[in-house]
Design a protein around this motif. Structure first.
Motif, PDB file in Angstrom:
ATOM      1  N   ILE A 181      14.526  29.424  -7.855  1.00 46.14           N
ATOM      2  CA  ILE A 181      14.538  28.065  -8.399  1.00 46.14           C
ATOM      3  C   ILE A 181      14.804  27.032  -7.305  1.00 46.14           C
ATOM      4  CG2 ILE A 181      15.678  26.495 -10.001  1.00 46.14           C
ATOM      5  CD1 ILE A 181      13.873  28.593 -11.300  1.00 46.14           C
ATOM      6  N   ARG A 182      15.749  27.318  -6.430  1.00 48.12           N
ATOM      7  CA  ARG A 182      16.060  26.357  -5.371  1.00 48.12           C
ATOM      8  C   ARG A 182      14.982  26.332  -4.291  1.00 48.12           C
ATOM      9  NH1 ARG A 182      22.358  26.788  -3.698  1.00 48.12           N
ATOM     10  NH2 ARG A 182      21.627  25.083  -2.363  1.00 48.12           N
ATOM     11  N   GLY A 183      14.183  27.384  -4.228  1.00 50.62           N
ATOM     12  CA  GLY A 183      13.154  27.470  -3.189  1.00 50.62           C
ATOM     13  C   GLY A 183      11.791  26.972  -3.613  1.00 50.62           C
ATOM     14  N   THR A 184      11.670  26.497  -4.853  1.00 49.15           N
ATOM     15  CA  THR A 184      10.391  25.977  -5.332  1.00 49.15           C
ATOM     16  C   THR A 184      10.576  24.552  -5.850  1.00 49.15           C
ATOM     17  OG1 THR A 184      10.803  26.999  -7.510  1.00 49.15           O
ATOM     18  CG2 THR A 184       9.466  28.242  -5.943  1.00 49.15           C
ATOM     19  N   PRO A 185       9.539  23.728  -5.761  1.00 54.53           N
ATOM     20  CA  PRO A 185       9.673  22.314  -6.177  1.00 54.53           C
ATOM     21  C   PRO A 185       9.889  22.185  -7.684  1.00 54.53           C
ATOM     22  CG  PRO A 185       7.750  22.638  -4.762  1.00 54.53           C
ATOM     23  CD  PRO A 185       8.226  23.997  -5.150  1.00 54.53           C
ATOM     24  N   LEU A 186      10.709  21.233  -8.054  1.00 49.86           N
ATOM     25  CA  LEU A 186      10.954  20.966  -9.469  1.00 49.86           C
ATOM     26  C   LEU A 186       9.656  20.581 -10.176  1.00 49.86           C
ATOM     27  CD1 LEU A 186      12.656  20.460 -11.979  1.00 49.86           C
ATOM     28  CD2 LEU A 186      13.291  18.239 -11.014  1.00 49.86           C
ATOM     29  N   LEU A 187       8.796  19.829  -9.501  1.00 52.39           N
ATOM     30  CA  LEU A 187       7.534  19.423 -10.118  1.00 52.39           C
ATOM     31  C   LEU A 187       6.714  20.639 -10.535  1.00 52.39           C
ATOM     32  CD1 LEU A 187       5.528  17.223 -10.895  1.00 52.39           C
ATOM     33  CD2 LEU A 187       4.660  17.269  -8.540  1.00 52.39           C
ATOM     34  N   VAL A 188       6.672  21.651  -9.673  1.00 52.01           N
ATOM     35  CA  VAL A 188       5.929  22.873  -9.991  1.00 52.01           C
ATOM     36  C   VAL A 188       6.571  23.584 -11.177  1.00 52.01           C
ATOM     37  CG1 VAL A 188       5.210  25.144  -9.127  1.00 52.01           C
ATOM     38  CG2 VAL A 188       5.093  23.140  -7.634  1.00 52.01           C
TER      39      VAL A 188
END
Length: 225
Positions: free
Chosen positions: A66-73
């Motif tokens: 979760i922290r390694g991927t964009p919130l938008l995605v």
């Protein structure tokens, strides 16, 4: 009609109610998402410290992904991706779930740090009184941990408040989307977007002052103890 880039005071006054309503929607989504994130983060934070390899692995994987991927995605996966698996969520629910899952990963690390900040003797004393591990965690450790991490939770709320602007991509009429809708109608970007910025400041500045106050208060109490 005013030229693009020109601030129109008359238009600004007219759109204030719309922007205020958008700000309320933003606060609603931020509050519900933070509560969901607090539940997820508390569970995952405890998983990070228990002596169980499987639970540790689940929590670590969750936090890192979760922290390694964009919130938008993440928002787009929840809203556009889940229907492919037969799960259709309305925009409001999808937005809260996406923000809550994202917030939970950050809160998990805050909770873990808060639990580790409580002296180990507190857990040992509770266990010596006959409490189970979960009882000791619930009644002794977590209350002290939450008191220590209140400023960090406040900062997470402020960050999520600003990040909620990304919900505009799934047609949720929060503050940012409201401003863009006004721009689309009036062809005046400066007036609504400056209004959007003003409302974000009106929400975040008092919260930041409150967080700073809590940090000083907790820090001062720690010094005296």
């Amino acid at each position: 009609m005013p030229a693009i880039g020109q601030f129109d005071l008359e238009l600004f006054v007219r759109i204030l109610p719309d922007l205020a309503y958008g700000a309320l929607i933003t606060l609603k989504f931020t509050t519900f998402s933070t509560l969901l994130g607090l539940v997820i983060g508390t569970v995952m934070g405890i998983f990070r410290i228990v002596r169980n390899f499987i639970l540790n692995a689940i929590a670590i994987a969750y936090v890192e992904v979760i922290r390694g991927t964009p919130l938008l995605v993440q928002i787009m996966i929840v809203y556009y991706g889940l229907p492919a698996a037969g799960i259709n969520l309305p925009p409001d629910i999808a937005g809260i779930i996406a923000l809550g899952i994202n917030s939970g990963a950050y809160i998990a690390e805050v909770i873990r740090a808060g639990i580790l900040s409580v002296p180990k003797g507190q857990m040992e004393a509770a266990r010596s009184l006959g409490m189970t591990y979960l009882q000791a965690m619930r009644y002794v450790v977590l209350p002290q941990a939450f008191r220590n991490i209140l400023p960090a939770l406040g900062n997470e709320f402020i960050a999520l408040l600003k990040d909620s602007s990304l919900l505009s991509v799934i047609a949720i009429a929060e503050l940012t989307r409201t401003g863009m809708q006004i721009y689309a109608v009036t062809f005046n970007a400066w007036t609504p977007l400056l209004g959007v910025a003003m409302f974000y400041l009106m929400m975040t500045l008092p919260l930041s002052k409150l967080v700073n106050y809590m940090q000083r208060r907790i820090g001062g109490e720690h010094v005296h103890t």
